[in-house]
Write a protein that holds these residues in place. Sequence first.
Motif, PDB file in Angstrom:
ATOM      1  N   SER A 134       0.823  -1.225   0.000  1.00  0.00           N
ATOM      2  CA  SER A 134       0.000   0.000   0.000  1.00  0.00           C
ATOM      3  C   SER A 134       0.847   1.261   0.000  1.00  0.00           C
ATOM      4  CB  SER A 134      -0.930   0.002   1.217  1.00  0.00           C
ATOM      5  OG  SER A 134      -1.753  -1.132   1.232  1.00  0.00           O
ATOM      6  N   GLY A 135       2.166   1.087  -0.054  1.00  0.00           N
ATOM      7  CA  GLY A 135       3.063   2.239  -0.063  1.00  0.00           C
ATOM      8  C   GLY A 135       3.318   2.829   1.305  1.00  0.00           C
ATOM      9  N   ARG A 136       3.028   2.050   2.368  1.00  0.00           N
ATOM     10  CA  ARG A 136       3.267   2.514   3.738  1.00  0.00           C
ATOM     11  C   ARG A 136       4.472   1.803   4.320  1.00  0.00           C
ATOM     12  NH1 ARG A 136      -0.256   0.656   7.085  1.00  0.00           N
ATOM     13  NH2 ARG A 136       0.134   2.217   8.687  1.00  0.00           N
ATOM     14  N   TRP A 137       5.225   2.546   5.153  1.00  0.00           N
ATOM     15  CA  TRP A 137       6.362   1.946   5.852  1.00  0.00           C
ATOM     16  C   TRP A 137       5.857   1.298   7.135  1.00  0.00           C
ATOM     17  CZ3 TRP A 137      10.857   1.307   3.492  1.00  0.00           C
ATOM     18  CH2 TRP A 137      11.169   2.138   2.425  1.00  0.00           C
ATOM     19  N   ILE A 138       6.139   0.025   7.307  1.00  0.00           N
ATOM     20  CA  ILE A 138       5.674  -0.729   8.476  1.00  0.00           C
ATOM     21  C   ILE A 138       6.860  -1.347   9.202  1.00  0.00           C
ATOM     22  CG2 ILE A 138       3.421  -1.230   7.451  1.00  0.00           C
ATOM     23  CD1 ILE A 138       4.496  -4.053   6.789  1.00  0.00           C
ATOM     24  N   ASN A 139       6.653  -1.711  10.470  1.00  0.00           N
ATOM     25  CA  ASN A 139       7.709  -2.345  11.254  1.00  0.00           C
ATOM     26  C   ASN A 139       8.167  -3.645  10.602  1.00  0.00           C
ATOM     27  OD1 ASN A 139       7.955  -0.497  13.378  1.00  0.00           O
ATOM     28  ND2 ASN A 139       6.264  -1.409  14.501  1.00  0.00           N
ATOM     29  N   TYR A 140       9.452  -3.929  10.749  1.00  0.00           N
ATOM     30  CA  TYR A 140      10.021  -5.156  10.193  1.00  0.00           C
ATOM     31  C   TYR A 140      11.053  -5.677  11.180  1.00  0.00           C
ATOM     32  CZ  TYR A 140      10.974  -8.135   6.096  1.00  0.00           C
ATOM     33  OH  TYR A 140      11.055  -9.185   5.214  1.00  0.00           O
ATOM     34  N   ASN A 141      11.043  -6.987  11.409  1.00  0.00           N
ATOM     35  CA  ASN A 141      12.014  -7.606  12.318  1.00  0.00           C
ATOM     36  C   ASN A 141      13.228  -8.106  11.550  1.00  0.00           C
ATOM     37  OD1 ASN A 141      10.295  -7.290  14.578  1.00  0.00           O
ATOM     38  ND2 ASN A 141       9.213  -9.176  14.055  1.00  0.00           N
ATOM     39  N   TYR A 142      14.368  -8.081  12.183  1.00  0.00           N
ATOM     40  CA  TYR A 142      15.592  -8.516  11.504  1.00  0.00           C
ATOM     41  C   TYR A 142      15.484  -9.957  11.011  1.00  0.00           C
ATOM     42  CZ  TYR A 142      16.979 -11.204  15.626  1.00  0.00           C
ATOM     43  OH  TYR A 142      17.017 -12.132  16.640  1.00  0.00           O
ATOM     44  N   TYR A 143      14.697 -10.801  11.698  1.00  0.00           N
ATOM     45  CA  TYR A 143      14.612 -12.207  11.311  1.00  0.00           C
ATOM     46  C   TYR A 143      13.471 -12.497  10.329  1.00  0.00           C
ATOM     47  CZ  TYR A 143      11.171 -12.374  15.177  1.00  0.00           C
ATOM     48  OH  TYR A 143      10.106 -12.145  16.018  1.00  0.00           O
ATOM     49  N   ASP A 144      12.749 -11.475   9.896  1.00  0.00           N
ATOM     50  CA  ASP A 144      11.653 -11.685   8.955  1.00  0.00           C
ATOM     51  C   ASP A 144      12.149 -12.093   7.570  1.00  0.00           C
ATOM     52  OD1 ASP A 144       9.644 -11.208  10.766  1.00  0.00           O
ATOM     53  OD2 ASP A 144       9.486  -9.079  10.305  1.00  0.00           O
ATOM     54  N   GLU A 145      13.413 -11.878   7.333  1.00  0.00           N
ATOM     55  CA  GLU A 145      14.012 -12.216   6.039  1.00  0.00           C
ATOM     56  C   GLU A 145      15.423 -12.748   6.296  1.00  0.00           C
ATOM     57  OE1 GLU A 145      15.090  -9.753   1.969  1.00  0.00           O
ATOM     58  OE2 GLU A 145      13.315  -9.197   3.122  1.00  0.00           O
ATOM     59  N   LYS A 146      15.703 -13.950   5.795  1.00  0.00           N
ATOM     60  CA  LYS A 146      17.004 -14.585   6.059  1.00  0.00           C
ATOM     61  C   LYS A 146      18.165 -13.736   5.572  1.00  0.00           C
ATOM     62  CE  LYS A 146      15.473 -19.407   6.199  1.00  0.00           C
ATOM     63  NZ  LYS A 146      15.604 -20.755   5.570  1.00  0.00           N
ATOM     64  N   THR A 147      17.976 -13.090   4.440  1.00  0.00           N
ATOM     65  CA  THR A 147      19.041 -12.243   3.902  1.00  0.00           C
ATOM     66  C   THR A 147      19.346 -11.095   4.845  1.00  0.00           C
ATOM     67  OG1 THR A 147      18.386 -12.782   1.639  1.00  0.00           O
ATOM     68  CG2 THR A 147      19.758 -10.824   1.941  1.00  0.00           C
ATOM     69  N   LEU A 148      18.295 -10.470   5.374  1.00  0.00           N
ATOM     70  CA  LEU A 148      18.489  -9.356   6.309  1.00  0.00           C
ATOM     71  C   LEU A 148      19.179  -9.837   7.567  1.00  0.00           C
ATOM     72  CD1 LEU A 148      18.012  -6.408   7.135  1.00  0.00           C
ATOM     73  CD2 LEU A 148      15.749  -7.083   7.964  1.00  0.00           C
ATOM     74  N   GLN A 149      18.744 -10.970   8.119  1.00  0.00           N
ATOM     75  CA  GLN A 149      19.373 -11.488   9.338  1.00  0.00           C
ATOM     76  C   GLN A 149      20.861 -11.743   9.119  1.00  0.00           C
ATOM     77  OE1 GLN A 149      17.324 -14.390  11.774  1.00  0.00           O
ATOM     78  NE2 GLN A 149      19.213 -15.550  12.074  1.00  0.00           N
ATOM     79  N   ALA A 150      21.207 -12.343   7.989  1.00  0.00           N
ATOM     80  CA  ALA A 150      22.618 -12.618   7.702  1.00  0.00           C
ATOM     81  C   ALA A 150      23.418 -11.323   7.595  1.00  0.00           C
ATOM     82  CB  ALA A 150      22.740 -13.421   6.410  1.00  0.00           C
ATOM     83  N   LEU A 151      22.827 -10.304   6.989  1.00  0.00           N
ATOM     84  CA  LEU A 151      23.521  -9.029   6.822  1.00  0.00           C
ATOM     85  C   LEU A 151      23.779  -8.332   8.152  1.00  0.00           C
ATOM     86  CD1 LEU A 151      21.626  -7.648   3.694  1.00  0.00           C
ATOM     87  CD2 LEU A 151      24.066  -8.191   3.803  1.00  0.00           C
ATOM     88  N   VAL A 152      22.829  -8.434   9.084  1.00  0.00           N
ATOM     89  CA  VAL A 152      22.963  -7.690  10.338  1.00  0.00           C
ATOM     90  C   VAL A 152      23.639  -8.491  11.446  1.00  0.00           C
ATOM     91  CG1 VAL A 152      20.905  -6.339   9.780  1.00  0.00           C
ATOM     92  CG2 VAL A 152      20.692  -8.308  11.293  1.00  0.00           C
ATOM     93  N   THR A 153      23.882  -9.779  11.246  1.00  0.00           N
ATOM     94  CA  THR A 153      24.472 -10.594  12.320  1.00  0.00           C
ATOM     95  C   THR A 153      25.811 -10.049  12.812  1.00  0.00           C
ATOM     96  OG1 THR A 153      23.270 -12.608  11.708  1.00  0.00           O
ATOM     97  CG2 THR A 153      25.313 -12.889  12.937  1.00  0.00           C
ATOM     98  N   PRO A 154      26.743  -9.636  11.948  1.00  0.00           N
ATOM     99  CA  PRO A 154      27.989  -9.047  12.477  1.00  0.00           C
ATOM    100  C   PRO A 154      27.741  -7.821  13.350  1.00  0.00           C
ATOM    101  CG  PRO A 154      28.257  -9.622  10.173  1.00  0.00           C
ATOM    102  CD  PRO A 154      26.788  -9.767  10.473  1.00  0.00           C
ATOM    103  N   PHE A 155      26.769  -7.007  12.960  1.00  0.00           N
ATOM    104  CA  PHE A 155      26.396  -5.832  13.760  1.00  0.00           C
ATOM    105  C   PHE A 155      25.825  -6.263  15.103  1.00  0.00           C
ATOM    106  CE2 PHE A 155      22.962  -2.750  14.861  1.00  0.00           C
ATOM    107  CZ  PHE A 155      23.746  -1.620  15.065  1.00  0.00           C
ATOM    108  N   VAL A 156      25.014  -7.313  15.121  1.00  0.00           N
ATOM    109  CA  VAL A 156      24.445  -7.836  16.361  1.00  0.00           C
ATOM    110  C   VAL A 156      25.553  -8.326  17.290  1.00  0.00           C
ATOM    111  CG1 VAL A 156      23.049  -9.696  17.350  1.00  0.00           C
ATOM    112  CG2 VAL A 156      22.205  -8.416  15.377  1.00  0.00           C
ATOM    113  N   VAL A 157      26.511  -9.074  16.751  1.00  0.00           N
ATOM    114  CA  VAL A 157      27.632  -9.564  17.567  1.00  0.00           C
ATOM    115  C   VAL A 157      28.385  -8.386  18.182  1.00  0.00           C
ATOM    116  CG1 VAL A 157      29.853 -10.762  17.511  1.00  0.00           C
ATOM    117  CG2 VAL A 157      27.893 -11.707  16.266  1.00  0.00           C
ATOM    118  N   GLN A 158      28.699  -7.393  17.358  1.00  0.00           N
ATOM    119  CA  GLN A 158      29.447  -6.226  17.835  1.00  0.00           C
ATOM    120  C   GLN A 158      28.692  -5.481  18.928  1.00  0.00           C
ATOM    121  OE1 GLN A 158      30.477  -3.319  14.748  1.00  0.00           O
ATOM    122  NE2 GLN A 158      30.087  -1.685  16.235  1.00  0.00           N
ATOM    123  N   THR A 159      27.403  -5.242  18.710  1.00  0.00           N
ATOM    124  CA  THR A 159      26.652  -4.453  19.679  1.00  0.00           C
ATOM    125  C   THR A 159      26.301  -5.256  20.933  1.00  0.00           C
ATOM    126  OG1 THR A 159      24.612  -4.894  18.420  1.00  0.00           O
ATOM    127  CG2 THR A 159      25.747  -2.803  17.999  1.00  0.00           C
TER     128      THR A 159
END
Length: 227
Positions: A134-159
């Motif tokens: 619908s063209g609206r920005w909605i909340n999204y969880n890091y684990y909702d998409e495997k690609t996103l989770q893989a991309l952010v995992t190094p950031f998660v470890v660091q933080t």
Amino acid sequence: MSFASRMKAFNRSLQLDVPLPPGIKVLNPFQEEATLKVADAFYDRFYADNRPRQLILGINPGRHGGGLTGVPFTDFKRLREVCGIPVPENKSSHEPSSTFVYQVIAALGGPEAAYHNIYINSVCPLGFVRLNDSGRWINYNYYDEKTLQALVTPFVVQTLQQQIALGCHTDKVIVMGKQNTLLVKQINETYGFFDRIITVPHPRFVAQYKSRYTDQYIAEYLEAISS
């Protein structure tokens, strides 16, 4: 340097520079000076000491809670009415997860007593939004998409390392949500950050689907904190 000082520096350091999947953006409230001012006031009030805290981790900030106020699981209503933190007159938000979290905090004796012993943040301390059909920005969880989770995992470890270094106990960590716990367990197998991982139901799940059992879930949180 106090817990508050370290926390304020941590917030200002948060930056996620990875190529995200199409239609997904980072939600970083700490790019706004007004948000930093509110978050600073919160940490100065409740964390101006060097007392170690129990770490409690959500998923990632949402648009109406920590992604807006800079304080995890705390909307403007709770900041103003419960925590006594001044916020701009035009700022108003209501987050269901915040409602439940502050019921737990009330059961712990209120924010002064609760934040004396606990520190709440997220597995991924920056949030995400997705552009829906619908063209609206909605909340999204890091684990909702495997690609996103893989991309952010190094950031998660660091933080995670940085959040522990703020002054958090490592004999256990309390993680909100079963799906959220999977990544923490995976990381912990490699890095051994925590002796124990305790999973509790996510506040949004309780507020949205199980509100009539709120007292039962509050008791579960209290048990996890005290165990």
